[in-house]
Design an enzyme around this catalytic site. Structure first.
Site, PDB file in Angstrom:
ATOM      1  N   SER A 126     -22.404 -48.102 -16.366  1.00 46.20           N
ATOM      2  CA  SER A 126     -21.176 -48.193 -15.579  1.00 46.20           C
ATOM      3  C   SER A 126     -20.016 -47.565 -16.339  1.00 46.20           C
ATOM      4  CB  SER A 126     -20.883 -49.675 -15.349  1.00 46.20           C
ATOM      5  OG  SER A 126     -19.605 -49.857 -14.814  1.00 46.20           O
ATOM      6  N   TYR A 151     -20.249 -58.992 -18.356  1.00 47.59           N
ATOM      7  CA  TYR A 151     -20.992 -57.978 -17.597  1.00 47.59           C
ATOM      8  C   TYR A 151     -20.890 -56.625 -18.313  1.00 47.59           C
ATOM      9  CZ  TYR A 151     -22.012 -54.341 -14.221  1.00 47.59           C
ATOM     10  OH  TYR A 151     -22.515 -53.208 -13.627  1.00 47.59           O
ATOM     11  N   LYS A 155     -23.811 -53.973 -20.270  1.00 47.38           N
ATOM     12  CA  LYS A 155     -24.052 -52.536 -20.044  1.00 47.38           C
ATOM     13  C   LYS A 155     -23.960 -51.761 -21.365  1.00 47.38           C
ATOM     14  CE  LYS A 155     -25.053 -52.841 -15.879  1.00 47.38           C
ATOM     15  NZ  LYS A 155     -26.384 -52.582 -15.414  1.00 47.38           N
TER      16      LYS A 155
HETATM   17  P1  NAD Z   1     -27.547 -55.234  -6.350  1.00 44.70           P
HETATM   18  O1  NAD Z   1     -27.264 -56.632  -6.771  1.00 44.70           O
HETATM   19  O2  NAD Z   1     -27.395 -54.885  -4.920  1.00 44.70           O
HETATM   20  O3  NAD Z   1     -29.051 -54.841  -6.797  1.00 44.70           O
HETATM   21  C1  NAD Z   1     -29.647 -55.337  -7.952  1.00 44.70           C
HETATM   22  C2  NAD Z   1     -31.067 -55.789  -7.575  1.00 44.70           C
HETATM   23  O4  NAD Z   1     -31.710 -56.263  -8.753  1.00 44.70           O
HETATM   24  C3  NAD Z   1     -31.096 -56.915  -6.553  1.00 44.70           C
HETATM   25  O5  NAD Z   1     -32.011 -56.603  -5.535  1.00 44.70           O
HETATM   26  C4  NAD Z   1     -31.551 -58.127  -7.358  1.00 44.70           C
HETATM   27  O6  NAD Z   1     -32.293 -59.033  -6.574  1.00 44.70           O
HETATM   28  C5  NAD Z   1     -32.366 -57.475  -8.449  1.00 44.70           C
HETATM   29  N1  NAD Z   1     -32.451 -58.233  -9.707  1.00 44.70           N
HETATM   30  C6  NAD Z   1     -31.432 -58.724 -10.446  1.00 44.70           C
HETATM   31  N2  NAD Z   1     -31.912 -59.347 -11.539  1.00 44.70           N
HETATM   32  C7  NAD Z   1     -33.268 -59.233 -11.498  1.00 44.70           C
HETATM   33  C8  NAD Z   1     -34.314 -59.667 -12.337  1.00 44.70           C
HETATM   34  N3  NAD Z   1     -34.087 -60.398 -13.436  1.00 44.70           N
HETATM   35  N4  NAD Z   1     -35.586 -59.371 -11.992  1.00 44.70           N
HETATM   36  C9  NAD Z   1     -35.857 -58.686 -10.863  1.00 44.70           C
HETATM   37  N5  NAD Z   1     -34.890 -58.241 -10.032  1.00 44.70           N
HETATM   38  C10 NAD Z   1     -33.608 -58.526 -10.342  1.00 44.70           C
HETATM   39  O7  NAD Z   1     -26.673 -54.288  -7.269  1.00 44.70           O
HETATM   40  P2  NAD Z   1     -26.363 -52.720  -7.127  1.00 44.70           P
HETATM   41  O8  NAD Z   1     -24.952 -52.580  -6.708  1.00 44.70           O
HETATM   42  O9  NAD Z   1     -27.429 -52.066  -6.379  1.00 44.70           O
HETATM   43  O10 NAD Z   1     -26.429 -52.314  -8.667  1.00 44.70           O
HETATM   44  C11 NAD Z   1     -27.601 -51.768  -9.232  1.00 44.70           C
HETATM   45  C12 NAD Z   1     -27.345 -51.493 -10.699  1.00 44.70           C
HETATM   46  O11 NAD Z   1     -26.233 -50.617 -10.817  1.00 44.70           O
HETATM   47  C13 NAD Z   1     -27.007 -52.714 -11.530  1.00 44.70           C
HETATM   48  O12 NAD Z   1     -27.611 -52.562 -12.802  1.00 44.70           O
HETATM   49  C14 NAD Z   1     -25.504 -52.658 -11.645  1.00 44.70           C
HETATM   50  O13 NAD Z   1     -25.034 -53.303 -12.807  1.00 44.70           O
HETATM   51  C15 NAD Z   1     -25.281 -51.164 -11.723  1.00 44.70           C
HETATM   52  N6  NAD Z   1     -23.933 -50.743 -11.295  1.00 44.70           N
HETATM   53  C16 NAD Z   1     -23.474 -51.107 -10.062  1.00 44.70           C
HETATM   54  C17 NAD Z   1     -22.191 -50.710  -9.659  1.00 44.70           C
HETATM   55  C18 NAD Z   1     -21.646 -51.113  -8.324  1.00 44.70           C
HETATM   56  O14 NAD Z   1     -20.431 -51.036  -8.156  1.00 44.70           O
HETATM   57  N7  NAD Z   1     -22.458 -51.514  -7.358  1.00 44.70           N
HETATM   58  C19 NAD Z   1     -21.410 -49.933 -10.532  1.00 44.70           C
HETATM   59  C20 NAD Z   1     -21.922 -49.581 -11.776  1.00 44.70           C
HETATM   60  C21 NAD Z   1     -23.198 -49.995 -12.157  1.00 44.70           C
HETATM   61  C1  WQD Z   2     -11.298 -51.025  -6.778  1.00 49.67           C
HETATM   62  C2  WQD Z   2      -9.789 -51.041  -6.633  1.00 49.67           C
HETATM   63  C3  WQD Z   2      -8.754 -53.137  -7.213  1.00 49.67           C
HETATM   64  C4  WQD Z   2     -10.434 -55.523  -3.987  1.00 49.67           C
HETATM   65  C5  WQD Z   2     -15.661 -53.040 -10.368  1.00 49.67           C
HETATM   66  C6  WQD Z   2     -16.258 -53.492 -11.671  1.00 49.67           C
HETATM   67  C7  WQD Z   2     -16.930 -52.355 -12.384  1.00 49.67           C
HETATM   68  C8  WQD Z   2     -17.926 -51.617 -11.459  1.00 49.67           C
HETATM   69  C9  WQD Z   2     -17.364 -51.358 -10.092  1.00 49.67           C
HETATM   70  C10 WQD Z   2     -20.177 -52.317 -11.916  1.00 49.67           C
HETATM   71  C11 WQD Z   2      -9.089 -51.770  -7.778  1.00 49.67           C
HETATM   72  C12 WQD Z   2      -8.564 -52.820  -5.749  1.00 49.67           C
HETATM   73  C13 WQD Z   2     -10.125 -54.478  -4.822  1.00 49.67           C
HETATM   74  C14 WQD Z   2      -9.409 -56.063  -3.154  1.00 49.67           C
HETATM   75  C15 WQD Z   2      -7.876 -54.452  -4.033  1.00 49.67           C
HETATM   76  N1  WQD Z   2     -19.108 -52.385 -11.223  1.00 49.67           N
HETATM   77  N2  WQD Z   2      -8.870 -53.952  -4.855  1.00 49.67           N
HETATM   78  N3  WQD Z   2      -8.167 -55.491  -3.204  1.00 49.67           N
HETATM   79  O1  WQD Z   2     -12.444 -52.877 -10.159  1.00 49.67           O
HETATM   80  O2  WQD Z   2     -12.974 -50.416 -10.144  1.00 49.67           O
HETATM   81  O3  WQD Z   2     -14.742 -52.006 -10.617  1.00 49.67           O
HETATM   82  O4  WQD Z   2     -16.731 -52.517  -9.562  1.00 49.67           O
HETATM   83  O5  WQD Z   2     -20.384 -51.758 -12.961  1.00 49.67           O
HETATM   84  O6  WQD Z   2     -17.562 -52.863 -13.484  1.00 49.67           O
HETATM   85  O7  WQD Z   2     -15.220 -53.997 -12.485  1.00 49.67           O
HETATM   86  O8  WQD Z   2     -13.850 -51.862  -8.298  1.00 49.67           O
HETATM   87  O9  WQD Z   2     -13.992 -52.240  -5.882  1.00 49.67           O
HETATM   88  O10 WQD Z   2     -13.372 -54.178  -7.398  1.00 49.67           O
HETATM   89  O11 WQD Z   2     -11.750 -52.350  -7.033  1.00 49.67           O
HETATM   90  O12 WQD Z   2      -6.735 -53.989  -4.049  1.00 49.67           O
HETATM   91  O13 WQD Z   2      -9.608 -57.026  -2.388  1.00 49.67           O
HETATM   92  O14 WQD Z   2      -9.454 -51.798  -5.446  1.00 49.67           O
HETATM   93  O15 WQD Z   2      -7.594 -53.694  -7.748  1.00 49.67           O
HETATM   94  O16 WQD Z   2      -7.922 -51.071  -8.032  1.00 49.67           O
HETATM   95  P1  WQD Z   2     -13.384 -51.797  -9.857  1.00 49.67           P
HETATM   96  P2  WQD Z   2     -13.301 -52.720  -7.109  1.00 49.67           P
END
Ligand code: NAD
Ligand code: WQD
Length: 341
Positions: A126, A151, A155
């Site tokens: 991330s 969290y 990562k």
């Molecule tokens: P998500 O929660 O929709 O998907 C994660 C999946 O992993 C789920 O289906 C959950 O059931 C499964 N899971 C969690 N722990 C597990 C375990 N111990 N064993 C087996 N399955 C397990 O999340 P996502 O948004 O699809 O994110 C996927 C990956 O991307 C994650 O590693 C997350 O940290 C990373 N990521 C997400 C975002 C975002 O904003 N969505 C941003 C940056 C990084």
């Molecule tokens: C985006 C912008 C908020 C909700 C988070 C995690 C990061 C990554 C992605 C996994 C910000 C604003 C949001 C609301 C708002 N995840 N906002 N009203 O904060 O960039 O990142 O998700 O790795 O680790 O921290 O994403 O979608 O929460 O927010 O004004 O109700 O929207 O302040 O500026 P963010 P977000």
């Protein structure tokens, strides 16, 4: 070509599975359903015509991970499975460490105990690892900083563990992808983001407000030093993000090298303010959104957007879909979800 997709029924995982199947890969999904539903398998079949193999396993359980490695023949792994809520991680730091770091360690242990096989691993990282970067756009040379949340720590730690593992073990090549802000859904509206409870992320909060589940969106902060006072992020369509995993995997599959580890930003390169995103959502979907301005959210950074030249130059990947397309698909998905309730 077989690919194990951990967390493959989750948001980003399910979209990646669809793209993999459509490109002819054989997919094995392993998920414990802690943040997803088995129903997604049917949706994947509806979109692609194929029902991938599915194994219900928890990656924290070493015995289950071992049996997965024994039962199936695969050398390619895309590792999505993790818990991802920043606020929940503050309440339950041990759970986040055990789940996110523990799961990775179990997978690496199994890779180590299969020395005759050469594995390729793509890891979901991330942009959170950069914190508030000093220089924008953020390149991969930006320092990885001390994390504000457990969290984020998981990562950072997982990246370090993979990097060290690749130095010591010749049977693993790996890439970490540092996602910026994934949004949107598949154009079929059959799969998309399924937030658990009140959404913390901006786009699901917007779509739930537009459909009437939430009364009003609060924009967190209007006094940031940006062009309109709201925070800037790099919002990337989940389909573009999904494709970046396949391009990364292909790069590793064709690599004639051992002990390879690299990491890439995955974004669009465009910084968008919260207000710009709200306006675009209203415009493309011809809808009026109820919103007001509130105070800043704790822990929010002012501005983050990616320099994506490294992934473009080395893996030939770039984002192709627009913010408009992403917000249109997110709204279509929300409407589809609610039409079945
Ligand atoms: P998500 O929660 O929709 O998907 C994660 C999946 O992993 C789920 O289906 C959950 O059931 C499964 N899971 C969690 N722990 C597990 C375990 N111990 N064993 C087996 N399955 C397990 O999340 P996502 O948004 O699809 O994110 C996927 C990956 O991307 C994650 O590693 C997350 O940290 C990373 N990521 C997400 C975002 C975002 O904003 N969505 C941003 C940056 C990084
Ligand atoms: C985006 C912008 C908020 C909700 C988070 C995690 C990061 C990554 C992605 C996994 C910000 C604003 C949001 C609301 C708002 N995840 N906002 N009203 O904060 O960039 O990142 O998700 O790795 O680790 O921290 O994403 O979608 O929460 O927010 O004004 O109700 O929207 O302040 O500026 P963010 P977000």
């Amino acid at each position: 070509m077989k690919v194990l997709v951990t967390g493959g029924l989750g948001y980003i995982g399910s979209h990646t599975v669809v793209e993999l199947i459509q490109k002819g890969y054989e997919v094995i999904i392993a998920d414990n359903l802690s943040n997803s539903s088995i129903e997604i398998l049917k949706k994947i079949k509806q979109i692609t015509g194929f029902r991938p193999l599915f194994k219900l396993i928890d990656f924290r359980e070493m015995d289950e991970v071992k049996s997965l490695f024994n039962e199936y023949e695969f050398e390619n792994i895309i590792h999505f499975a993790a818990l991802k809520s920043v606020s929940e991680s503050v309440k339950f730091p041990n759970l986040y460490h055990e789940n996110n770091v523990g799961s990775l360690n179990n997978i690496l242990e199994c890779i180590k105990s299969n020395p005759r096989k050469n594995f390729n691993l793509i890891f979901s990282s991330s942009c959170t690892v950069y914190g508030q970067a000093n220089k924008l756009p953020i390149t991969e040379d930006s320092p990885v900083v001390k994390q504000e949340s457990p969290y984020g720590e998981t990562k950072k730690k997982c990246e370090e563990i993979i990097s060290e593992f690749c130095k010591k073990n010749t049977n693993l090549n790996s890439i970490s992808l540092r996602y910026f802000n994934p949004i949107g859904a598949h154009k079929s509206a059959l799969i998309g983001e399924l937030p658990n409870g009140v959404p913390q992320n901006l786009v699901p909060y917007i779509t739930q407000t537009a459909i009437g589940i939430r009364e009003e969106l609060t924009i967190f902060g209007s006094d940031y030093p940006t062009k309109d006072g709201t925070c800037i992020r790099d919002y990337i369509h989940v389909i573009d993000l999904a494709i970046s995993h396949i391009d990364s995997l292909n790069y590793l599959i064709n690599l004639n090298e051992k002990n390879h580890y690299s990491f890439f930003n995955v974004g669009t390169g465009n910084g968008t303010t919260v207000l710009e995103l709200v306006n675009t959502f209203e415009k493309v979907n011809k809808i009026k959104l109820n919103y007001s301005f509130g105070g800043r959210r704790d822990g929010d950074i002012t501005e983050a957007f990616a320099d994506c030249s490294k992934i473009h130059n080395e893996l030939k990947w770039k984002a192709n879909l627009t913010l408009e397309e992403a917000l249109e698909s997110a709204w279509k998905w929300e409407k589809n979800l609610n039409s079945k309730d």
